[in-house]
Design a protein around this motif. Structure first.
Motif, PDB file in Angstrom:
ATOM      1  N   CYS A  25       0.835  -1.206   0.000  1.00  0.00           N
ATOM      2  CA  CYS A  25       0.000   0.000   0.000  1.00  0.00           C
ATOM      3  C   CYS A  25       0.868   1.253   0.000  1.00  0.00           C
ATOM      4  CB  CYS A  25      -0.942   0.021   1.203  1.00  0.00           C
ATOM      5  SG  CYS A  25      -2.326  -1.129   1.064  1.00  0.00           S
ATOM      6  N   ALA A  26       1.890   1.254   0.831  1.00  0.00           N
ATOM      7  CA  ALA A  26       2.789   2.414   0.912  1.00  0.00           C
ATOM      8  C   ALA A  26       3.500   2.643  -0.422  1.00  0.00           C
ATOM      9  CB  ALA A  26       3.808   2.217   2.028  1.00  0.00           C
ATOM     10  N   LYS A  27       3.982   1.572  -1.046  1.00  0.00           N
ATOM     11  CA  LYS A  27       4.672   1.698  -2.338  1.00  0.00           C
ATOM     12  C   LYS A  27       3.725   2.212  -3.422  1.00  0.00           C
ATOM     13  CE  LYS A  27       8.293  -1.744  -1.752  1.00  0.00           C
ATOM     14  NZ  LYS A  27       8.804  -3.046  -2.209  1.00  0.00           N
ATOM     15  N   ALA A  28       2.443   1.855  -3.319  1.00  0.00           N
ATOM     16  CA  ALA A  28       1.457   2.280  -4.321  1.00  0.00           C
ATOM     17  C   ALA A  28       0.894   3.660  -4.016  1.00  0.00           C
ATOM     18  CB  ALA A  28       0.328   1.255  -4.395  1.00  0.00           C
ATOM     19  N   GLY A  29       1.305   4.246  -2.882  1.00  0.00           N
ATOM     20  CA  GLY A  29       0.819   5.566  -2.508  1.00  0.00           C
ATOM     21  C   GLY A  29      -0.601   5.545  -1.962  1.00  0.00           C
ATOM     22  N   LEU A  30      -1.031   4.403  -1.463  1.00  0.00           N
ATOM     23  CA  LEU A  30      -2.375   4.265  -0.896  1.00  0.00           C
ATOM     24  C   LEU A  30      -2.328   4.437   0.615  1.00  0.00           C
ATOM     25  CD1 LEU A  30      -3.458   1.073  -2.872  1.00  0.00           C
ATOM     26  CD2 LEU A  30      -4.055   3.446  -3.380  1.00  0.00           C
ATOM     27  N   ARG A  31      -3.484   4.758   1.179  1.00  0.00           N
ATOM     28  CA  ARG A  31      -3.548   4.876   2.635  1.00  0.00           C
ATOM     29  C   ARG A  31      -3.327   3.506   3.263  1.00  0.00           C
ATOM     30  NH1 ARG A  31      -8.319   3.164   5.023  1.00  0.00           N
ATOM     31  NH2 ARG A  31     -10.025   2.775   3.581  1.00  0.00           N
ATOM     32  N   ASN A  32      -2.864   3.497   4.483  1.00  0.00           N
ATOM     33  CA  ASN A  32      -2.619   2.263   5.204  1.00  0.00           C
ATOM     34  C   ASN A  32      -3.953   1.615   5.582  1.00  0.00           C
ATOM     35  OD1 ASN A  32      -0.958   0.355   6.283  1.00  0.00           O
ATOM     36  ND2 ASN A  32      -0.655   1.414   8.209  1.00  0.00           N
ATOM     37  N   VAL A  33      -4.134   0.368   5.213  1.00  0.00           N
ATOM     38  CA  VAL A  33      -5.364  -0.352   5.563  1.00  0.00           C
ATOM     39  C   VAL A  33      -5.009  -1.623   6.309  1.00  0.00           C
ATOM     40  CG1 VAL A  33      -6.714   0.521   3.617  1.00  0.00           C
ATOM     41  CG2 VAL A  33      -5.417  -1.572   3.342  1.00  0.00           C
ATOM     42  N   ARG A  34      -5.963  -2.035   7.135  1.00  0.00           N
ATOM     43  CA  ARG A  34      -5.784  -3.309   7.825  1.00  0.00           C
ATOM     44  C   ARG A  34      -6.108  -4.432   6.838  1.00  0.00           C
ATOM     45  NH1 ARG A  34      -9.903  -3.877  11.987  1.00  0.00           N
ATOM     46  NH2 ARG A  34     -11.137  -3.013  10.311  1.00  0.00           N
ATOM     47  N   LEU A  35      -5.441  -5.528   6.961  1.00  0.00           N
ATOM     48  CA  LEU A  35      -5.694  -6.662   6.091  1.00  0.00           C
ATOM     49  C   LEU A  35      -7.163  -7.090   6.189  1.00  0.00           C
ATOM     50  CD1 LEU A  35      -4.373  -8.585   4.125  1.00  0.00           C
ATOM     51  CD2 LEU A  35      -3.767 -10.047   6.034  1.00  0.00           C
ATOM     52  N   HIS A  36      -7.717  -6.996   7.374  1.00  0.00           N
ATOM     53  CA  HIS A  36      -9.103  -7.395   7.600  1.00  0.00           C
ATOM     54  C   HIS A  36     -10.086  -6.505   6.832  1.00  0.00           C
ATOM     55  CE1 HIS A  36     -11.866  -9.907   9.819  1.00  0.00           C
ATOM     56  NE2 HIS A  36     -12.634  -8.848  10.001  1.00  0.00           N
ATOM     57  N   ASP A  37      -9.678  -5.279   6.512  1.00  0.00           N
ATOM     58  CA  ASP A  37     -10.542  -4.384   5.740  1.00  0.00           C
ATOM     59  C   ASP A  37     -10.851  -4.958   4.363  1.00  0.00           C
ATOM     60  OD1 ASP A  37     -10.566  -2.558   7.833  1.00  0.00           O
ATOM     61  OD2 ASP A  37      -8.869  -1.422   7.040  1.00  0.00           O
ATOM     62  N   PHE A  38      -9.928  -5.732   3.816  1.00  0.00           N
ATOM     63  CA  PHE A  38     -10.177  -6.359   2.520  1.00  0.00           C
ATOM     64  C   PHE A  38     -11.320  -7.369   2.604  1.00  0.00           C
ATOM     65  CE2 PHE A  38      -5.728  -5.021   1.963  1.00  0.00           C
ATOM     66  CZ  PHE A  38      -5.858  -4.291   0.793  1.00  0.00           C
ATOM     67  N   ARG A  39     -11.458  -7.999   3.734  1.00  0.00           N
ATOM     68  CA  ARG A  39     -12.542  -8.968   3.946  1.00  0.00           C
ATOM     69  C   ARG A  39     -13.892  -8.252   3.900  1.00  0.00           C
ATOM     70  NH1 ARG A  39     -12.799 -14.259   5.927  1.00  0.00           N
ATOM     71  NH2 ARG A  39     -14.473 -14.649   7.411  1.00  0.00           N
ATOM     72  N   HIS A  40     -13.974  -7.113   4.583  1.00  0.00           N
ATOM     73  CA  HIS A  40     -15.204  -6.313   4.558  1.00  0.00           C
ATOM     74  C   HIS A  40     -15.495  -5.843   3.129  1.00  0.00           C
ATOM     75  CE1 HIS A  40     -16.137  -5.659   8.877  1.00  0.00           C
ATOM     76  NE2 HIS A  40     -14.863  -5.986   9.013  1.00  0.00           N
ATOM     77  N   GLY A  41     -14.464  -5.363   2.474  1.00  0.00           N
ATOM     78  CA  GLY A  41     -14.628  -4.881   1.108  1.00  0.00           C
ATOM     79  C   GLY A  41     -15.072  -5.968   0.148  1.00  0.00           C
ATOM     80  N   ALA A  42     -14.527  -7.170   0.321  1.00  0.00           N
ATOM     81  CA  ALA A  42     -14.895  -8.281  -0.558  1.00  0.00           C
ATOM     82  C   ALA A  42     -16.383  -8.593  -0.455  1.00  0.00           C
ATOM     83  CB  ALA A  42     -14.067  -9.521  -0.214  1.00  0.00           C
ATOM     84  N   VAL A  43     -16.916  -8.603   0.764  1.00  0.00           N
ATOM     85  CA  VAL A  43     -18.347  -8.886   0.938  1.00  0.00           C
ATOM     86  C   VAL A  43     -19.180  -7.784   0.308  1.00  0.00           C
ATOM     87  CG1 VAL A  43     -20.209  -9.225   2.593  1.00  0.00           C
ATOM     88  CG2 VAL A  43     -17.993 -10.223   3.022  1.00  0.00           C
ATOM     89  N   SER A  44     -18.793  -6.547   0.515  1.00  0.00           N
ATOM     90  CA  SER A  44     -19.541  -5.431  -0.065  1.00  0.00           C
ATOM     91  C   SER A  44     -19.556  -5.525  -1.585  1.00  0.00           C
ATOM     92  CB  SER A  44     -18.942  -4.097   0.377  1.00  0.00           C
ATOM     93  OG  SER A  44     -19.081  -3.941   1.770  1.00  0.00           O
TER      94      SER A  44
END
Length: 106
Positions: free
Chosen positions: A35-54
């Motif tokens: 995320c840092a290398k891509a210039g994105l905000r820092n996210v928790r790995l678990h946030d991807f789980r929430h995003g996947a369901v949405s």
């Protein structure tokens, strides 16, 4: 390929270079570094789980299917904890109600 039969059999998609499960802390570090290398905000790995369901629900995937993909034992857990509703979805739902009223006035 070089390890062939020596590679541990597992259901993991991502593993260490020797085929063992990645320690959750190391997995988090890998994601946060990317995320840092891509210039994105820092996210928790678990946030991807929430995003996947949405995303699954927004694509029209039945909630029960999303529940199975996540490995939840109850639909309530999937929908109440992970099933986030977007602003666009809320607007679309309210537009449908508005359409009902406008049809009744004709």
């Amino acid at each position: 390929m070089k390890l062939a039969e020596k590679w541990p059999k597992s259901e993991f998609v991502f593993t260490t270079p020797i085929g063992t499960p990645i320690d959750p802390r190391n997995c988090t570090r890998i994601v946060q570094t990317a995320c840092a290398k891509a210039g994105l905000r820092n996210v928790r790995l678990h946030d991807f789980r929430h995003g996947a369901v949405s995303v699954l629900l927004a694509l029209g995937v039945p909630p029960r299917t999303a529940m199975e993909i996540l490995g939840h034992s109850t639909l309530e857990m999937t929908m109440n904890v992970y099933g986030h509703v977007s602003l666009d979805e809320k607007r679309a739902a309210l537009d449908k109600v508005g359409d009902l009223f406008s049809q009744g006035q004709k």
